[in-house]
Design an enzyme around this catalytic site. Structure first.
Site, PDB file in Angstrom:
ATOM      1  N   THR A 131      -2.990  -6.228  -2.716  1.00 19.57           N
ATOM      2  CA  THR A 131      -2.951  -5.372  -3.900  1.00 19.57           C
ATOM      3  C   THR A 131      -2.323  -6.156  -5.048  1.00 19.57           C
ATOM      4  OG1 THR A 131      -2.834  -3.334  -2.655  1.00 19.57           O
ATOM      5  CG2 THR A 131      -1.758  -3.312  -4.793  1.00 19.57           C
ATOM      6  N   ARG A 163      -9.628   8.149   1.568  1.00 19.45           N
ATOM      7  CA  ARG A 163      -8.175   7.933   1.698  1.00 19.45           C
ATOM      8  C   ARG A 163      -7.623   7.359   0.386  1.00 19.45           C
ATOM      9  NH1 ARG A 163      -4.753   3.140   1.161  1.00 19.45           N
ATOM     10  NH2 ARG A 163      -2.906   3.456   2.435  1.00 19.45           N
ATOM     11  N   GLY A 203      -4.287   5.644  -1.423  1.00 19.61           N
ATOM     12  CA  GLY A 203      -3.023   4.985  -1.082  1.00 19.61           C
ATOM     13  C   GLY A 203      -1.945   5.293  -2.094  1.00 19.61           C
ATOM     14  N   ASP A 204      -0.853   4.564  -1.959  1.00 20.65           N
ATOM     15  CA  ASP A 204       0.295   4.751  -2.857  1.00 20.65           C
ATOM     16  C   ASP A 204       0.045   4.155  -4.245  1.00 20.65           C
ATOM     17  OD1 ASP A 204       0.304   2.140  -1.524  1.00 20.65           O
ATOM     18  OD2 ASP A 204       2.061   1.786  -2.783  1.00 20.65           O
ATOM     19  N   THR A 254       3.453  -3.055  -3.493  1.00 15.73           N
ATOM     20  CA  THR A 254       2.357  -3.376  -2.594  1.00 15.73           C
ATOM     21  C   THR A 254       2.871  -3.191  -1.180  1.00 15.73           C
ATOM     22  OG1 THR A 254       0.833  -5.107  -1.858  1.00 15.73           O
ATOM     23  CG2 THR A 254       2.959  -5.851  -2.691  1.00 15.73           C
ATOM     24  N   GLY A 255       1.948  -3.036  -0.243  1.00 13.89           N
ATOM     25  CA  GLY A 255       2.366  -2.886   1.146  1.00 13.89           C
ATOM     26  C   GLY A 255       1.738  -1.665   1.776  1.00 13.89           C
ATOM     27  N   GLY A 279       0.817   1.701   2.407  1.00  9.07           N
ATOM     28  CA  GLY A 279       0.893   2.759   1.412  1.00  9.07           C
ATOM     29  C   GLY A 279       1.529   4.057   1.858  1.00  9.07           C
TER      30      GLY A 279
HETATM   31  N1  ASP Z   1      -0.487  -0.191  -0.931  1.00 11.22           N
HETATM   32  C1  ASP Z   1      -1.881  -0.376  -0.716  1.00 11.22           C
HETATM   33  C2  ASP Z   1      -2.437   0.830  -0.029  1.00 11.22           C
HETATM   34  O1  ASP Z   1      -1.838   1.307   0.907  1.00 11.22           O
HETATM   35  C3  ASP Z   1      -2.209  -1.592   0.080  1.00 11.22           C
HETATM   36  C4  ASP Z   1      -1.529  -2.842  -0.392  1.00 11.22           C
HETATM   37  O2  ASP Z   1      -0.600  -2.819  -1.154  1.00 11.22           O
HETATM   38  O3  ASP Z   1      -1.964  -3.901   0.020  1.00 11.22           O
HETATM   39  O4  ASP Z   1      -3.503   1.268  -0.406  1.00 11.22           O
END
Ligand code: ASP
Length: 303
Positions: free
Chosen positions: A172, A200, A202-203, A223-224, A226
């Site tokens: 991300t 779906r 995400g965050d 990022t990470g 979510g």
């Molecule tokens: N946070 C993002 C999600 O869960 C994924 C990511 O940050 O790589 O959609």
């Protein structure tokens, strides 16, 4: 409050594979160049984060725009959010399939709509009405990701793999900026997680979760994984730590500690306040980041 501009970007966290390190580093450096160019021409923090994110959406290295992870049905579905710390206006899109640069549509929502969010076909319709060209979903799909999904799904039928094991990178992209007027802004854009269920969200595009900006506190992009991040509304949580007097350097680290201790989550954050102080933290093996101030520029990724 005139101030020296600052720009910080990230290109995802987790375990970025060894053979992708240079591509990530180049990508975040190119993004900083584009965003800084906007700031040095007197552009706003909003302009800077938008331009920086567009560069990374256009770069197939990242999980944003073309080249994103595919969902369970083999489609790209994108989420993005942008926020102005001076007005608290935000613009977000979710689950869009026909936009090369979802952050451009998010910016249009911020500046030209009374609403904060548009999702799916409604978001694409809004974008088209505002002069943003639509593409076919197939134009966003690249062979690397078709193969990645195939390998993942083949494996998943034998033994359920841990989607969030460190071997899977999450790329991300995001940016936070402070402009010469003393305003902060933030933007985050993503293709989400590999093999996600269609629809779906995400965050990344959720206000206060993967992105937030308020002149009174700070601008944040995350990022990470979510779902844990959104449970903690972590971008807003982090900005609130700055509001209560903590330095962004400390608050960003504390956010990662909280993510791990409270919900066993993993990710990364960039956090910037209007004094130009910023933190870059992650609790994943790697994260790609870059920043530029009047005095210095730097970028990094764990080798
Ligand atoms: N946070 C993002 C999600 O869960 C994924 C990511 O940050 O790589 O959609």
């Amino acid at each position: 409050m005139p101030t020296d501009p600052v720009l910080v970007v990230h290109g995802g966290a987790w375990a970025i594979p060894d053979d992708m390190l240079d591509a990530h580093l180049n990508g975040v450096n190119n993004a900083v160049k584009a965003g800084w160019n906007a700031l040095s021409k007197g552009g706003s923090a909003l302009d800077a984060v938008e331009e920086a994110v567009v560069v990374m959406e256009d770069d197939e290295t990242f999980d944003a725009g073309r080249g994103s992870f595919l969902n369970r049905d083999g489609k790209v579905q994108l989420d993005a959010f942008i926020m102005d710390g001076s007005t608290l206006r935000g613009g977000g899109v979710g689950c869009v399939e026909r936009l090369r640069n979802p952050i451009r549509a998010a910016r249009k929502i911020l500046s030209e709509s009374p609403h904060v969010y548009f999702v799916g076909e409604g978001a694409e319709g809004f974008a088209a009405e505002h002069g943003i060209p639509l593409c076919d979903n197939g134009e966003l799909i690249i062979p690397r990701e078709v193969e990645r999904l195939r390998a993942f799904q083949a494996h998943a039928t034998e033994q359920a793999p841990n989607l969030f094991a460190p071997a899977i990178s999450h790329d991300t992209v995001g940016a936070v900026a402070l402009d010469a007027e003393g305003n902060v802004a933030a933007a985050t854009s993503t293709g989400g997680t590999l093999n996600k269920a269609p629809g779906r969200l995400g965050d990344s595009s959720l206000i206060g979760c993967g992105c937030y900006a308020d002149n009174d506190s700070a601008a944040a992009s995350l990022t990470g994984w979510g779902e844990p991040i959104m449970k903690l509304v972590l971008a807003k949580w982090s900005a609130d730590r700055v509001l209560s007097g903590n330095a962004p350097e400390w608050a960003s680290q504390e956010a990662m500690n909280y993510l791990k201790s409270r919900v066993n989550g993993h990710g990364g954050i960039i956090l910037l306040d209007r004094r130009g102080r910023f933190g870059i933290s992650h609790n994943t093996p790697r994260m790609a980041w870059a920043f530029q101030t009047k005095q210095r520029a730097d970028s990094g990724i764990e080798r």
